[in-house]
Design an enzyme around this catalytic site. Structure first.
Site, PDB file in Angstrom:
ATOM      1  CD  GLU B  52      -1.724  -2.216   1.385  1.00  0.00           C
ATOM      2  OE1 GLU B  52      -0.583  -2.587   1.833  1.00  0.00           O
ATOM      3  OE2 GLU B  52      -2.746  -3.101   1.736  1.00  0.00           O
ATOM      4  CG  PHE B 114      -9.167  -9.905  11.474  1.00  0.00           C
ATOM      5  CD1 PHE B 114      -7.976 -10.059  11.802  1.00  0.00           C
ATOM      6  CD2 PHE B 114      -9.522 -10.012   9.926  1.00  0.00           C
ATOM      7  CE1 PHE B 114      -6.984 -10.543  10.697  1.00  0.00           C
ATOM      8  CE2 PHE B 114      -8.595 -10.250   9.291  1.00  0.00           C
ATOM      9  CZ  PHE B 114      -7.221 -10.545   9.410  1.00  0.00           C
ATOM     10  CD  GLN B 115      -7.000  -7.505   7.516  1.00  0.00           C
ATOM     11  OE1 GLN B 115      -8.006  -7.183   6.897  1.00  0.00           O
ATOM     12  NE2 GLN B 115      -5.925  -7.958   7.040  1.00  0.00           N
ATOM     13  CE  LYS B 164     -17.097  -6.817   3.666  1.00  0.00           C
ATOM     14  NZ  LYS B 164     -16.324  -8.127   3.950  1.00  0.00           N
ATOM     15  CG  MET B 482      22.600  12.529   2.597  1.00  0.00           C
ATOM     16  SD  MET B 482      24.039  13.680   1.560  1.00  0.00           S
ATOM     17  CE  MET B 482      22.667  14.254   0.301  1.00  0.00           C
TER      18      MET B 482
END
Lengths: 183, 590
Positions: B52, B114-115, B164, B482
């Site tokens: 993502e 969940f999630q 949802k 760097m």
């Protein structure tokens, strides 16, 4: 020419605490979920101070809430806070009530005092002198309700301490500008 | 048009109505209803990323190179948290993004389902604005409002978190109409008085400079055109931040090069000695200003910015102008022309003469070698061999990014995508994918480092899946360059964990993904190898083995002023001496 700057940046010299001012800002916001978290998160995220914060819906029809926040910082920091608040999407308007110097500030406190005998009388007399109302009483306690400027409440609380101060609940500052005009 | 449909259908309908033809995403439990709607249509193309974070950077690359908002769709919980770096990156660099996240059903919110994660809570600090949609009735308004907020004013990322059950429930969809936002109405035009005052200050200036930033590019192509016109009308010199490269052509006569920590000697000295600074869409970032109390001490400053809070944040200015760059520049050009204004020729000539002396110092020069490829040389050759193709360049973060900014030159806006504010390693490859999708026929090159590229290397799969011929040009010095440079400067050459040990074989890695791998270590073979990369019709990983210990100069060391630069000659003495250049106070800075 630039005056020496004291913004909150690692690249500046450490800011002098000498010119720190206290300002009261009135923030008119849409009363939507999370709006208070946005305002408070802005202060914590950018390292600004909150000395007092009050919030309530002031126009139910339009879902407008008014947040009164007392903050402190250098004039540059106060200017930043002002504009950072304005940048939040649900913010309608930000007014620095300290700049106009023509604003009223009030705070409500409820003060619980415990004591017997002499101390009861002393508490009642002081309450009267401060125009505090007794809103609850038992044989060994009073609860005073007091409205005034924050320093008046500080003073009252300090006086109650030796008498038998139990606890204090304060609303934080509500402020409004004088005269007929809105902010 | 009011129509009955489910929340999930509303999302896709709103995307169509907003003119979105492309979105980046990754499916999961909490966005399945939306994915189901995507399945049944062909107008909105979905690009499946591999992580993502890649979706967010790809959307940034798409937005930055096309001028349109980038859109991403991810699931709840880890889907949402994986976008955080990309959202923060977009916030820092003012990139318009609309990020749609799934959420557990409303009745489960707060139950540690969940999630589940508090997406609006977590993203509040790294978005311009965010929404949790609690009812399908609010969804159409919020969807359209999100696009408005993301693209108007100072652009930024907006998150819409949709539970949802809201995606499943049915409601009335309304189109975008003209979104009239209750509170958010950024001011585009500046006051006429301020414009006139600015023009007068410009006409009176003896040592003026334009200092421009990403705001000019965000304002759209018209702003760049107007900027060029104003620079040519006034004859003033111009420098730009990392984010603003391309607004004024890198081949233009008045161009001084980039300014700041790794900017040119002439740009930084001109900033320090100028008597009038005209900041356009730039925010006086610490990488630009160096030590603040020594920043351009003798100048008056005009600051044009759409974000009022950027003005006087780091540097106090004399004339703030709040407005959109294109609008303000248009007004300035109009006033300048109408009143036939001009700066005094003699002092301006003297100023240019002084600038010429600084230019003579050739601060970007480096000692080339015929034995090993110098990273600067690699970028120069890449530029020479690709510039006529109107390429899009992205970068990761580090030395290679600065060398790209110094040695690759941009003549048009929206051609340069880099992570400026947040400095996100792993930005370049997904951003290149986004830019390639916005410009399918163009050459897109991610100038990368061997360490950065490994942070989002999984997106090579995305490039392969959608046949995106992005070129990853790795300046491989086997160090987080760097970090290594700073350790040399600040920590006595103790290279703590900055060596890229156990590197993959990038050629085999490319082949494993199904891309082409090219390796080059011989300066004499470099042009041929680069040409081979350009000519290959498909994604390429180019492993360019470069000098390992090269430092990026010029450099304003931490805590120093613009006229206190480290230049390349000095660097050849290396190590010990460099260590003493930054004082104790400077070491505290980043």
């Amino acid at each position: 020419m630039n005056a020496p700057l004291t913004p909150p940046s690692p690249y500046s010299s450490p800011s002098s605490r000498s010119n720190v001012e206290t300002h009261t800002l009135a923030v008119l916001v849409d009363n939507e979920p999370g709006v208070l978290a946005r305002v408070v998160g802005l202060f914590s995220g950018r390292g600004y101070n909150i000395e007092s914060l009050t919030v309530a819906e002031v126009a139910h029809g339009e879902h407008l809430s008014r947040i009164t926040v007392v903050t402190s910082g250098t004039p540059e920091t106060i200017e930043q806070i002002h504009h950072q608040l304005e940048r939040l999407v649900p913010v309608h308007k930000v007014t620095d009530l300290t700049v106009s110097a023509r604003s009223l500030e009030r705070e409500l406190a409820m003060v619980k005092v415990r004591g017997k005998g002499e101390n009861r009388n002393a508490a009642l007399q002081l309450g009267e002198a401060f125009r505090a109302r007794v809103v609850d009483a038992t044989t060994e306690s009073f609860i005073f309700e007091l409205t005034g400027k924050p320093d008046k409440i500080d003073e009252f609380v300090d006086l109650m301490r030796p008498i038998g101060l139990v606890e204090v609940s304060r609303t934080g500052v509500a402020a409004i500008s004088r005269g007929p005009e809105p902010i | 048009m009011a129509k009955q449909m489910t929340g999930a259908e509303m999302v896709v309908e709103a995307l169509k109505d907003q003119g979105v033809d492309l979105l980046f995403g990754y499916p999961g439990g909490a966005v399945l209803p939306i994915y189901d709607v995507l399945f049944h249509q062909e107008k909105v193309r979905h690009i499946l990323v591999r992580h993502e974070q890649g979706a967010a950077h790809a959307a940034e690359g798409y937005a930055r190179s096309s001028g349109k908002p980038g859109v991403l769709l991810v699931t709840s919980g880890p889907g949402a948290t994986n976008t955080i770096t990309g959202l923060t990156d977009a916030l820092m660099d003012s990139i318009p993004l609309v990020c749609i996240t799934g959420q557990v059903p409303t009745h489960l919110i707060g139950s540690d389902a969940f999630q589940e994660c508090d997406t609006v809570g977590i993203t509040r600090h790294c978005t311009k604005h965010n929404y949790l949609v609690k009812s399908v009735d609010d969804l159409p308004r919020i969807l359209h409002e999100a696009f408005y907020v993301a693209s108007n004013g100072r652009p930024g990322p907006v998150v819409i978190d949709i539970p949802k059950d809201v995606q499943f429930s049915t409601g009335t969809y309304t189109g975008p109409r003209n979104v009239h936002h209750k509170t958010y109405q950024p001011k585009l035009d500046a006051d006429n008085d301020a414009i006139r005052r600015a023009a007068k200050m410009m006409a009176a200036a003896k040592r003026p400079i334009f200092y421009t930033g990403g705001g000019v590019i965000n304002s759209g192509p018209a702003a760049s055109t107007l900027l060029r016109e104003l620079v040519s009308l006034t004859g003033f010199p111009i420098t730009s931040t990392l984010m603003g490269l391309g607004a004024y052509p890198g081949s233009g006569p008045n161009w001084l090069g980039m300014l700041g920590m790794h900017g040119t000697f002439e740009a930084n000295n001109a900033m320090h000695d100028c008597d009038l600074m005209i900041a356009v869409g730039a925010r006086f970032d610490d990488r630009i200003t160096g030590r603040l109390d020594a920043f351009s001490p003798g100048s008056k400053k005009i600051h044009i910015d759409i974000d009022r809070s950027s003005i006087n944040k780091n540097v106090k200015v004399d004339l703030p102008i709040v407005g959109d760059c294109a609008h303000v520049l248009e007004s300035l050009v109009r006033v300048w022309r109408a009143e036939a204004m001009h700066a005094e020729k003699q002092p301006l000539d003297a100023w240019w003469k002084k600038i010429g002396e600084w230019r003579e110092r050739k601060s970007l020069a480096f000692r080339n070698s015929d034995k090993v490829i110098k990273p600067q040389y690699a970028v120069q050759r890449l530029y020479a061999l690709t510039k006529d193709r109107d390429p899009y360049i992205t970068t990761e973060v580090g030395q290679h990014q600065m060398w790209a900014a110094q040695h690759y030159h941009f003549d048009e806006p929206n051609r340069w995508m880099t992570s400026g504010g947040l400095g996100t390693m792993g930005y370049g490859l997904p951003a290149a994918i986004g830019a390639q999708l916005a410009h399918p026929k163009s050459l897109v090159v991610d100038i990368a480092g061997e360490a950065s590229i490994l942070m989002n290397i999984q997106e090579m799969s995305t490039a392969i899946q959608y046949r995106l011929p992005v070129k990853v040009f790795i300046l491989n010095n086997e160090y987080m360059g760097m970090v290594r440079q700073w350790q040399e400067l600040l920590h006595g050459g103790r290279y703590s964990h900055s060596y890229s040990e156990a590197l993959p074989d990038f050629v085999k890695l490319a082949e494993a993904f199904g891309a082409k791998g090219i390796r080059c270590s011989d300066p004499a073979d470099l042009d041929r190898a680069i040409q081979e990369m350009i000519d290959y019709d498909g994604p390429v990983i180019f492993d360019c083995l470069v000098e390992k210990n090269e430092n990026c100069f010029p450099m304003i060391p931490s805590g120093k002023a613009h006229n206190d630069m480290l230049l390349a000659d000095l660097s050849d003495d290396a190590g010990v001496e460099l260590g003493s250049i930054i004082d104790e106070k400077g070491k505290m800075l980043v």
